[in-house]
Design an enzyme around this catalytic site. Sequence first.
Site, PDB file in Angstrom:
ATOM      1  CE  LYS A  87      -4.490   0.642   2.163  1.00 27.41           C
ATOM      2  NZ  LYS A  87      -5.225   0.531   3.421  1.00 27.41           N
TER       3      LYS A  87
HETATM    4  O1  G3P Z   1      -9.143   1.209   4.206  1.00 31.21           O
HETATM    5  C1  G3P Z   1      -9.043   2.545   4.632  1.00 31.21           C
HETATM    6  C2  G3P Z   1      -9.695   2.688   5.930  1.00 31.21           C
HETATM    7  O2  G3P Z   1      -9.026   1.927   6.868  1.00 31.21           O
HETATM    8  C3  G3P Z   1      -9.861   4.069   6.442  1.00 31.21           C
HETATM    9  O3  G3P Z   1     -11.009   4.033   7.188  1.00 31.21           O
HETATM   10  O4  G3P Z   1     -12.597   4.702   8.891  1.00 31.21           O
HETATM   11  O5  G3P Z   1     -10.182   5.373   9.081  1.00 31.21           O
HETATM   12  O6  G3P Z   1     -11.666   6.435   7.396  1.00 31.21           O
HETATM   13  P1  G3P Z   1     -11.376   5.209   8.196  1.00 31.21           P
END
Ligand code: G3P
Length: 219
Positions: A87
């Site tokens: 990533k």
């Molecule tokens: O896959 C990306 C994700 O982990 C981000 O999620 O909830 O931190 O915006 P969030």
Amino acid sequence: MKFFIDTADFDEIQEAYRLGLVDGVTTNPTLCSKAGCHDIAGFQEQIKRICDLVQAPVSAEVLNTQSEDMVPEARKLASLHEQVVVKIPMTVEGLKATRILSNEGIRVNVTLIFQAVQGLLAAKAGAAYVSPFIGRLDDINHTGMEIVEQLLTIFDNYGFDTEVIVASIRHPLHVLQAALAGADIATIPYKVLMQLIRHPLTDIGLEKFMADWQRVQRS
Ligand code: G3P
């Protein structure tokens, strides 16, 4: 649509895997720290353990920000297990690293995508996946799902093989919208995965079936 699970927590991944709901895994430094990885060795061990369990793509994020550091770090991550997808953040340095790594046959998931043209640039650099963060866009009063639709159209227009991972999913409606849009993949937190299975009317219906059956047994 493929279901990835967005966590580095082994128990959550194992439980979702038993349900047949893990076509892949995505992690990030925040998720790894929540899962108890406090150093590089612990992080790499956790990634290997997850790869051995799921035998499916597992995204592991680089922790450097300059391409000359990201590239060797990404090569090391990719060498941990054949299922590792590296990533890389959507930055100038990230794009340079993506081109080098994809030319070497290392699969790259370009993350932190907040507008469709960023995804186009990532695809042109050879990314295998792009990860638009829809929940974080919704948080700032944008319609995150719009960039998923735009990315799917753009990739279709030009025949890119790059797959769209709908990320930053916050609730079941995001999963429904991703599927209706025709997204390749939704990466879903464990809590939301469980919410997809359950419905109060299912619980009420089952309770009534059981109660009616018990009544017949007693009569
Ligand atoms: O896959 C990306 C994700 O982990 C981000 O999620 O909830 O931190 O915006 P969030």
